[in-house]
Design a protein around this motif. Structure first.
Motif, PDB file in Angstrom:
ATOM      1  N   ALA A   1      -7.723   2.130   7.359  1.00 52.55           N
ATOM      2  CA  ALA A   1      -7.076   1.551   6.182  1.00 52.55           C
ATOM      3  C   ALA A   1      -7.556   0.108   6.017  1.00 52.55           C
ATOM      4  CB  ALA A   1      -5.565   1.587   6.327  1.00 52.55           C
ATOM      5  N   LEU A   2      -7.750  -0.321   4.772  1.00 58.63           N
ATOM      6  CA  LEU A   2      -8.345  -1.632   4.527  1.00 58.63           C
ATOM      7  C   LEU A   2      -7.502  -2.464   3.567  1.00 58.63           C
ATOM      8  CD1 LEU A   2     -11.979  -0.400   3.785  1.00 58.63           C
ATOM      9  CD2 LEU A   2     -11.170  -1.322   5.946  1.00 58.63           C
ATOM     10  N   LEU A   3      -7.456  -3.756   3.819  1.00 61.80           N
ATOM     11  CA  LEU A   3      -6.921  -4.730   2.877  1.00 61.80           C
ATOM     12  C   LEU A   3      -8.072  -5.650   2.500  1.00 61.80           C
ATOM     13  CD1 LEU A   3      -3.507  -5.713   4.522  1.00 61.80           C
ATOM     14  CD2 LEU A   3      -3.924  -4.035   2.717  1.00 61.80           C
ATOM     15  N   VAL A   4      -8.427  -5.663   1.217  1.00 65.15           N
ATOM     16  CA  VAL A   4      -9.560  -6.456   0.748  1.00 65.15           C
ATOM     17  C   VAL A   4      -9.041  -7.555  -0.175  1.00 65.15           C
ATOM     18  CG1 VAL A   4     -11.723  -6.416  -0.537  1.00 65.15           C
ATOM     19  CG2 VAL A   4     -11.110  -4.477   0.914  1.00 65.15           C
ATOM     20  N   SER A   5      -9.334  -8.799   0.177  1.00 62.98           N
ATOM     21  CA  SER A   5      -8.795  -9.931  -0.580  1.00 62.98           C
ATOM     22  C   SER A   5      -9.877 -10.831  -1.161  1.00 62.98           C
ATOM     23  CB  SER A   5      -7.863 -10.758   0.314  1.00 62.98           C
ATOM     24  OG  SER A   5      -6.793  -9.966   0.789  1.00 62.98           O
ATOM     25  N   GLY A   6     -11.029 -10.254  -1.485  1.00 66.60           N
ATOM     26  CA  GLY A   6     -12.099 -11.034  -2.084  1.00 66.60           C
ATOM     27  C   GLY A   6     -13.452 -10.541  -1.613  1.00 66.60           C
ATOM     28  N   PRO A   7     -14.529 -11.111  -2.112  1.00 71.08           N
ATOM     29  CA  PRO A   7     -15.860 -10.727  -1.655  1.00 71.08           C
ATOM     30  C   PRO A   7     -16.071 -11.142  -0.201  1.00 71.08           C
ATOM     31  CG  PRO A   7     -15.982 -12.668  -3.067  1.00 71.08           C
ATOM     32  CD  PRO A   7     -14.573 -12.179  -3.133  1.00 71.08           C
TER      33      PRO A   7
ATOM     34  N   SER B   1     -11.796   3.791  -5.977  1.00 71.04           N
ATOM     35  CA  SER B   1     -10.388   3.736  -6.334  1.00 71.04           C
ATOM     36  C   SER B   1      -9.675   2.809  -5.347  1.00 71.04           C
ATOM     37  CB  SER B   1      -9.781   5.137  -6.265  1.00 71.04           C
ATOM     38  OG  SER B   1      -9.823   5.624  -4.923  1.00 71.04           O
ATOM     39  N   THR B   2      -8.411   2.569  -5.584  1.00 70.58           N
ATOM     40  CA  THR B   2      -7.571   1.826  -4.646  1.00 70.58           C
ATOM     41  C   THR B   2      -6.258   2.576  -4.482  1.00 70.58           C
ATOM     42  OG1 THR B   2      -6.479   0.499  -6.346  1.00 70.58           O
ATOM     43  CG2 THR B   2      -8.538  -0.374  -5.415  1.00 70.58           C
ATOM     44  N   ARG B   3      -5.567   2.280  -3.395  1.00 70.09           N
ATOM     45  CA  ARG B   3      -4.257   2.879  -3.185  1.00 70.09           C
ATOM     46  C   ARG B   3      -3.151   1.963  -3.711  1.00 70.09           C
ATOM     47  NH1 ARG B   3      -2.269   7.090  -0.020  1.00 70.09           N
ATOM     48  NH2 ARG B   3      -0.140   6.823   0.753  1.00 70.09           N
ATOM     49  N   GLY B   4      -3.543   0.787  -4.173  1.00 72.90           N
ATOM     50  CA  GLY B   4      -2.580  -0.159  -4.701  1.00 72.90           C
ATOM     51  C   GLY B   4      -3.062  -1.572  -4.462  1.00 72.90           C
ATOM     52  N   GLY B   5      -2.212  -2.534  -4.816  1.00 71.64           N
ATOM     53  CA  GLY B   5      -2.537  -3.932  -4.612  1.00 71.64           C
ATOM     54  C   GLY B   5      -1.313  -4.701  -4.167  1.00 71.64           C
TER      55      GLY B   5
ATOM     56  N   ALA C   1       4.498   7.761   7.838  1.00 73.05           N
ATOM     57  CA  ALA C   1       4.290   9.212   7.899  1.00 73.05           C
ATOM     58  C   ALA C   1       2.846   9.581   8.243  1.00 73.05           C
ATOM     59  CB  ALA C   1       4.694   9.852   6.581  1.00 73.05           C
ATOM     60  N   GLY C   2       1.942   8.627   8.159  1.00 74.69           N
ATOM     61  CA  GLY C   2       0.544   8.926   8.473  1.00 74.69           C
ATOM     62  C   GLY C   2      -0.411   8.002   7.759  1.00 74.69           C
ATOM     63  N   MET C   3      -1.446   7.577   8.476  1.00 72.65           N
ATOM     64  CA  MET C   3      -2.433   6.668   7.915  1.00 72.65           C
ATOM     65  C   MET C   3      -3.832   7.153   8.244  1.00 72.65           C
ATOM     66  SD  MET C   3      -0.761   2.995   8.996  1.00 72.65           S
ATOM     67  CE  MET C   3      -2.213   2.114   8.378  1.00 72.65           C
TER      68      MET C   3
ATOM     69  N   LEU D   1      -7.291  -0.142   0.312  1.00 66.94           N
ATOM     70  CA  LEU D   1      -8.281   0.935   0.262  1.00 66.94           C
ATOM     71  C   LEU D   1      -8.049   1.879   1.427  1.00 66.94           C
ATOM     72  CD1 LEU D   1     -11.623  -1.003  -0.463  1.00 66.94           C
ATOM     73  CD2 LEU D   1      -9.947  -0.154  -2.093  1.00 66.94           C
ATOM     74  N   TRP D   2      -8.061   3.177   1.120  1.00 75.18           N
ATOM     75  CA  TRP D   2      -7.977   4.199   2.166  1.00 75.18           C
ATOM     76  C   TRP D   2      -9.236   5.049   2.086  1.00 75.18           C
ATOM     77  CZ3 TRP D   2      -2.797   6.689   3.887  1.00 75.18           C
ATOM     78  CH2 TRP D   2      -1.849   5.675   4.121  1.00 75.18           C
ATOM     79  N   PRO D   3     -10.274   4.698   2.832  1.00 79.99           N
ATOM     80  CA  PRO D   3     -11.516   5.483   2.785  1.00 79.99           C
ATOM     81  C   PRO D   3     -11.278   6.948   3.116  1.00 79.99           C
ATOM     82  CG  PRO D   3     -11.863   3.409   3.928  1.00 79.99           C
ATOM     83  CD  PRO D   3     -10.383   3.546   3.736  1.00 79.99           C
ATOM     84  N   SER D   4     -12.091   7.809   2.517  1.00 79.82           N
ATOM     85  CA  SER D   4     -11.972   9.246   2.726  1.00 79.82           C
ATOM     86  C   SER D   4     -13.370   9.840   2.807  1.00 79.82           C
ATOM     87  CB  SER D   4     -11.197   9.888   1.572  1.00 79.82           C
ATOM     88  OG  SER D   4     -11.925   9.726   0.350  1.00 79.82           O
ATOM     89  N   VAL D   5     -13.451  11.131   2.988  1.00 80.68           N
ATOM     90  CA  VAL D   5     -14.743  11.810   2.998  1.00 80.68           C
ATOM     91  C   VAL D   5     -15.431  11.626   1.646  1.00 80.68           C
ATOM     92  CG1 VAL D   5     -15.890  14.040   3.173  1.00 80.68           C
ATOM     93  CG2 VAL D   5     -14.014  13.486   4.728  1.00 80.68           C
ATOM     94  N   ASP D   6     -14.649  11.650   0.575  1.00 80.38           N
ATOM     95  CA  ASP D   6     -15.204  11.516  -0.770  1.00 80.38           C
ATOM     96  C   ASP D   6     -15.560  10.067  -1.103  1.00 80.38           C
ATOM     97  OD1 ASP D   6     -15.950  12.649  -3.291  1.00 80.38           O
ATOM     98  OD2 ASP D   6     -14.106  11.853  -4.162  1.00 80.38           O
TER      99      ASP D   6
END
Length: 219
Positions: free
Chosen positions: A187-193, A127-131, A181-183, A140-145
Motif C-alpha cells: 500500500a502506498l501514500l504518495v504526496s508529490g513527485p 487509479s487511486t483508492r482515495g486521498g 480487514a485486509g491490505m 495507491l493500492w498496486p494490483s496485478v492490473d
C-alpha cells in the motif's frame, strides 16, 4: 513452517492465545467535519506546496483534460492498465480522436519488456483508492492490473482521484475503508513527485521516481 508463522506462533504462546491490538485513544486525531469542497481545497493546497499538480475536472471531461496536459508536455506514449476502467475508457477514446498519445498496455511480465518500460514510456496513468486532505496524499493500492511500476517508472505520473473519495485524515481513510480487514502487500501514500536532498542538501526531483505528479480530480 515459514519464519513468519514461527514468529506468530511464539507470540501467541507468550500471550496465551489470540493476538489482539491494544486499546488506543484516537480522539487526538479528531478533526472538524469538513465538506467535500473544503477537503478538496486543503488537498490541493497541500500537494501543490510540494510540487504536485491538481486539475479539477468531471466524469465526462477528464479525457479531454488529460489530452491537453499530455500535449503541453509533448508526451508521445501513455502507459495504461489492461482491465481497469480508466485504461478501457482511454482505449475506447482513441478510436475517435487523435489528440491522445500512443497507448502502451501493461499486460506482460516486466522481464519481457523492461527496456521499453524504462526507455520509451513518457507518462503513466493510474487509479487511486482515495486521498488525504490534511497531508495532500494519494492512496495507491498496486494490483496485478496496476503494478507498482506504473506509478514509479514513468517520468510523469497521472493519478485519477474522485473528489468523493477524499478523507480528512489518514485515520479517517483507514476507518472508512476498513483497512483492518485486509491490505495489499504494498500500500502506498504518495504526496508529490519523487525528490531527494541527499547530495549537498540540494533538492532534486525525479531521482527515484516520477519528476511530475499530476492529479485529475473527478468532481
Amino acid at each position: 513452517m515459514s519464519s513468519r508463522d514461527a514468529i506468530l506462533q511464539r507470540l501467541r504462546h507468550r500471550t496465551g492465545g489470540e493476538l489482539t491490538a491494544p486499546e488506543c485513544d484516537f480522539s487526538v486525531l479528531n478533526r472538524p467535519d469538513w465538506s467535500t469542497a473544503e477537503k478538496l481545497d486543503m488537498f490541493e493546497r497541500t500537494i501543490e506546496s510540494v510540487h504536485g499538480e491538481v486539475h479539477r475536472t468531471t466524469e465526462s471531461g477528464w479525457i479531454d483534460r488529460l489530452a491537453e496536459i499530455l500535449q503541453t508536455r509533448g508526451a508521445q506514449t501513455l502507459l495504461i492498465a489492461k482491465e481497469h476502467e480508466i485504461g478501457k475508457a482511454l482505449k475506447n477514446a482513441t478510436e475517435n480522436r487523435e489528440d491522445l498519445p500512443q497507448l502502451l498496455v501493461y499486460d506482460e511480465a516486466i522481464d519481457s519488456w523492461q527496456e521499453t518500460l524504462f526507455n520509451d514510456v513518457d507518462a503513466g496513468i493510474t487509479s487511486t483508492r482515495g486521498g488525504i486532505a490534511e497531508t495532500g496524499s494519494l492512496i495507491l493500492w498496486p494490483s496485478v492490473d496496476e503494478p507498482r511500476l506504473m506509478s514509479l517508472v514513468p517520468p510523469i505520473h497521472i493519478a485519477v482521484l474522485k473528489a468523493s473519495e477524499l478523507y480528512t485524515t489518514f485515520h479517517d481513510a483507514m476507518q472508512s475503508q476498513n483497512w483492518a480487514a485486509g491490505m495489499p502487500t504494498n500500500a502506498l501514500l504518495v504526496s508529490g513527485p519523487s525528490k531527494t536532498a541527499d547530495i549537498e542538501q540540494t533538492l532534486a526531483y525525479g531521482v527515484h521516481g516520477p519528476k511530475e505528479l499530476i492529479v485529475l480530480v473527478i468532481e
